[in-house]
Design an enzyme around this catalytic site. Structure first.
Site, mmCIF file in Angstrom:
data_model
loop_
_atom_site.group_PDB
_atom_site.id
_atom_site.type_symbol
_atom_site.label_atom_id
_atom_site.label_comp_id
_atom_site.label_asym_id
_atom_site.label_seq_id
_atom_site.Cartn_x
_atom_site.Cartn_y
_atom_site.Cartn_z
ATOM 1 N N LYS A 195 0.804 -1.172 0.176
ATOM 2 C CA LYS A 195 0.044 0.012 0.278
ATOM 3 C C LYS A 195 1.012 1.351 -0.096
ATOM 4 O O LYS A 195 1.776 1.331 0.894
ATOM 5 C CB LYS A 195 -0.992 0.034 1.158
ATOM 6 C CG LYS A 195 -1.661 1.206 1.187
ATOM 7 C CD LYS A 195 -2.802 1.150 2.463
ATOM 8 C CE LYS A 195 -3.458 2.532 2.662
ATOM 9 N NZ LYS A 195 -4.369 2.356 3.804
ATOM 10 N N LYS A 223 -2.117 -1.329 -3.822
ATOM 11 C CA LYS A 223 -2.945 -0.364 -3.840
ATOM 12 C C LYS A 223 -2.267 1.164 -3.865
ATOM 13 O O LYS A 223 -1.357 1.135 -3.205
ATOM 14 C CB LYS A 223 -3.676 -0.555 -2.601
ATOM 15 C CG LYS A 223 -4.635 0.884 -2.129
ATOM 16 C CD LYS A 223 -5.328 0.534 -0.918
ATOM 17 C CE LYS A 223 -5.787 1.884 -0.683
ATOM 18 N NZ LYS A 223 -6.312 2.169 0.793
HETATM 19 C C1 PBG Z 1 -7.098 3.221 5.666
HETATM 20 C C2 PBG Z 1 -7.562 2.997 4.225
HETATM 21 C C3 PBG Z 1 -7.484 4.300 3.379
HETATM 22 C C4 PBG Z 1 -7.884 3.649 2.173
HETATM 23 C C5 PBG Z 1 -8.565 2.099 2.543
HETATM 24 N N1 PBG Z 1 -8.144 1.724 3.784
HETATM 25 C C6 PBG Z 1 -7.150 5.444 3.393
HETATM 26 C C7 PBG Z 1 -5.679 5.723 3.680
HETATM 27 O O1 PBG Z 1 -4.889 4.921 3.810
HETATM 28 O O2 PBG Z 1 -5.381 7.082 4.107
HETATM 29 C C8 PBG Z 1 -8.274 4.104 0.875
HETATM 30 C C9 PBG Z 1 -9.249 3.767 0.023
HETATM 31 C C10 PBG Z 1 -9.289 4.867 -1.092
HETATM 32 O O3 PBG Z 1 -9.075 5.750 -1.330
HETATM 33 O O4 PBG Z 1 -10.419 4.574 -1.804
HETATM 34 N N2 PBG Z 1 -8.212 2.597 6.509
#
Ligand code: PBG
Length: 331
Positions: free
Chosen positions: A203, A256
């Protein structure tokens, strides 16, 4: 010169245009196909009843109270979407994110309600603290730093509470070290050996999460997420993240965002040949919606081209706010 008078016939054994001539030929040789089975729809569950509040930067995406989330799952099933991933939007936040593991918080309530109404729907849950902490960070903050191991303890509590409520799958998105192994062990010890883990393994620290943070009210109040989410410049490191999460017991690994990391998806799939998910995130969705609303792109085509590219890169599962629209488009 009149073009009909040109009769030059080249000598070629291979004419690749031959198989592009008709829709039937193109369909016959298509290498990448999309199926509704591969899509997972994210849902934002909030407190209250009868709440269906559109997220301004994400047209077509809503904050839903539990009863409305159940309706959304049923509507999604009618479109052919059978998998959802739940995010919680609690009314109350504190410094340690206690509502993340409250049995009566929106996510836990929604799991029970969805499983009651649609037992065969696959319910996954996002496991993180950022929606639950008043400072908006994904973990416990000690001396202005996100403390890894105490954060993992809280994440384990959240994951277990989701399993207790009946989730099929938990998906830790926090990027703390060691959380997959800790969650696996805690689930197994409590009799949840069958609860799967989809790890947000690679991520990235991305600008494309902006609209999500509007939806979830989870923007960090100070600092950023660079100390735990990955540097967008790295891809060998993504392989190390994925390798560790697999070793710790992840059943599915995720990359991601998706569109700006297609090379990473391909490397992860090629290297591990493991069930691989890609998250087409909020900002990627918002860009397409915004351009479409301005009449600058053909949205259905851009949507399917995007989903096809993510699949072509190697993703087996696509998590996307477009899940329902995409499923209807390919039906
Ligand atoms: C954290 C989380 C995020 C997303 C999914 N899980 C936000 C982040 O890391 O700031 C982002 C998903 C998206 O942008 O669609 N709980």
């Amino acid at each position: 010169m009149n073009p009909t008078h040109i009769h030059t016939a080249l000598t070629m054994t291979r004419r690749l245009r031959r198989l592009r001539r008709t829709p039937a030929l193109r369909a016959l040789v298509r290498e990448t196909r999309l199926s509704p089975d591969m899509f997972m729809l994210p849902l934002f569950v909030c407190e209250g009843e009868g709440v269906r509040r559109e997220v301004p930067s994400m047209p077509g995406v809503f904050n839903l109270s539990v009863d409305e989330a159940v309706k959304e799952v049923e509507a999604a099933k009618a479109d052919g979407i059978n998998s959802v991933i739940l995010f919680g939007i609690p009314d109350h936040k504190d410094s340690v994110g206690s509502l993340a593991y409250d049995a009566d918080a929106p996510v836990q309530s929604a799991i029970r309600a969805i499983k009651r109404a649609a037992p065969d729907a696959l319910v996954a849950t996002d496991v993180c603290l950022c929606e639950y902490t008043d400072h908006g960070h994904c973990g416990i903050v000690i001396d202005q730093e996100i403390a890894n191991d105490p954060s993992v303890e809280q994440l384990v509590r959240a994951a277990v509470s989701h399993a207790v409520a009946g989730a099929d799958m938990v998906a830790p998105s926090d990027m703390m070290d060691g959380r997959v192994g800790a969650i696996r062990q805690a689930l197994d010890e409590r009799g949840f050996a069958n609860t799967a883990i989809m790890a947000y393994a690679a991520k990235y620290c991305s600008a494309f999460y902006g609209p999500f943070r509007d939806a979830a009210g989870s923007a960090p109040q100070f600092g950023d997420r660079r100390s735990h989410q990955m540097d967008p410049a790295n891809s060998a490191e993504a392989l190390r993240e994925v390798e560790l999460d697999i070793a710790e017991g992840a059943d599915i690994v995720m990359v991601k965002p998706a569109m700006t990391y297609l090379d990473v998806i391909a490397r992860v799939k090629d290297t591990f040949d493991f069930p691989t998910a890609a998250y087409h995130v909020s900002g990627e969705y918002a860009m397409l919606k915004a351009a479409a609303r301005n009449g600058w792109i053909d949205e259905p085509r851009a949507m399917l081209e995007t989903m096809t590219s993510i699949r072509r890169a190697g993703a087996d599962i696509i998590i996307t706010y477009y899940a329902r629209e995409a499923a209807r488009a390919i039906a």
